[in-house]
Design a protein around this motif. Sequence first.
Motif, mmCIF file in Angstrom:
data_model
loop_
_atom_site.group_PDB
_atom_site.id
_atom_site.type_symbol
_atom_site.label_atom_id
_atom_site.label_comp_id
_atom_site.label_asym_id
_atom_site.label_seq_id
_atom_site.Cartn_x
_atom_site.Cartn_y
_atom_site.Cartn_z
ATOM 1 N N GLY A 35 16.779 21.439 81.568
ATOM 2 C CA GLY A 35 15.640 22.324 81.282
ATOM 3 C C GLY A 35 15.460 22.469 79.783
ATOM 4 N N PRO A 93 17.510 28.751 77.550
ATOM 5 C CA PRO A 93 17.689 29.994 78.307
ATOM 6 C C PRO A 93 16.565 30.994 78.023
ATOM 7 C CG PRO A 93 19.654 29.442 77.002
ATOM 8 C CD PRO A 93 18.591 28.491 76.593
ATOM 9 N N GLY A 94 16.201 31.752 79.060
ATOM 10 C CA GLY A 94 15.281 32.876 78.896
ATOM 11 C C GLY A 94 16.083 34.168 78.854
ATOM 12 N N GLU A 119 18.799 34.534 81.607
ATOM 13 C CA GLU A 119 19.873 33.558 81.370
ATOM 14 C C GLU A 119 20.754 34.034 80.214
ATOM 15 O OE1 GLU A 119 16.638 32.693 81.747
ATOM 16 O OE2 GLU A 119 16.714 31.561 83.620
ATOM 17 N N PHE A 172 18.839 28.939 84.350
ATOM 18 C CA PHE A 172 17.907 29.016 85.472
ATOM 19 C C PHE A 172 18.289 30.078 86.509
ATOM 20 C CE2 PHE A 172 16.498 24.972 83.716
ATOM 21 C CZ PHE A 172 15.128 25.111 83.827
ATOM 22 N N ALA A 225 11.789 31.442 86.867
ATOM 23 C CA ALA A 225 11.683 29.976 86.977
ATOM 24 C C ALA A 225 12.921 29.424 87.682
ATOM 25 C CB ALA A 225 11.528 29.350 85.596
ATOM 26 N N ASN A 266 20.488 22.849 79.737
ATOM 27 C CA ASN A 266 19.265 22.929 78.939
ATOM 28 C C ASN A 266 19.413 22.131 77.649
ATOM 29 O OD1 ASN A 266 17.412 24.853 80.293
ATOM 30 N ND2 ASN A 266 19.125 26.285 80.048
ATOM 31 N N HIS A 301 7.964 21.540 84.744
ATOM 32 C CA HIS A 301 8.916 22.642 84.606
ATOM 33 C C HIS A 301 8.564 23.721 85.634
ATOM 34 C CE1 HIS A 301 11.149 25.967 82.888
ATOM 35 N NE2 HIS A 301 11.790 25.084 82.129
#
Length: 265
Positions: free
Chosen positions: A121, A124-125, A128, A135, A139, A162, A236
């Motif tokens: 990916g 991180p968001g 995460e 993930f 998402a 990622n 994505h």
Amino acid sequence: MDRALAAEARAVLAAARGWLREVHEEGVEATPEIDRTPAVASAPREPQPTADAPVEPVPLLPAAEPAQAGLEATTGEPGATPSLESVREALGECTRCRLSEARTQIVFGDGNPDADLLFVGEGPGAEEDRRGLPFVGRAGELLTSMIEKGLGISRSEVYICNIVKCRPPENRTPLADEAATCRSFLDGQIDAVRPRAIVALGKPATSLLLGRDVAITRIRGNWHEYRGIPLMPTLHPAYVLRQYSPENRRNVWNDLKAALARSRE
Ligand code: URA
């Protein structure tokens, strides 16, 4: 500036950022100059921008060449197959780029170290960053459900990572130098897991791995290769959530089925 005006300016900026990200994801190829600085983990650190120093506003295509010296640093000796543990150890409490400044924790990867199928990916968001796992936000829920309900295998059977291991501020796309700096660790993970097929999720991951700026909606569904491993680019999951059309869902579903079949050949 009064508060209402400031709030409005922030909203306009956020909308513009979202729009830029979408057109970028959809394959608009005109971008400013590409940063091709090679990622060398052991190189002396560039002066890092401070928190309020401006960073390039537009995400760019990362450097095309893998960072060989950094990769060697993760394996101990040139040409040796690393283990995931040795790659993680070489990464350490990384401060090689500005992303380290705002992260809560490094999000290295998750899943089966012997997986036949490996997902790459973007970065991180918030969720995460909080949990230290890739993930696991919205998402991630979609990706997990595509793996488990769609492909009929457990998420723990695959390996997920990622292109950058620290959360980019406001979930922006990683910048070229950030992706280049993290590149050797991604390569180390791929070398350690040695999957039979890779799924690149979205434009930034696909562009990084193929070394050129791709239009993801055109390239998805077609086989490529990375480090001798078959690579399937697909949309994505965050893009699929934004553009939740039957066509997008069907396309990703077909790409993932093809990737699973290839990983079992
Ligand atoms: N979460 C991740 O770990 N990676 C992404 O690219 C998006 C969400």
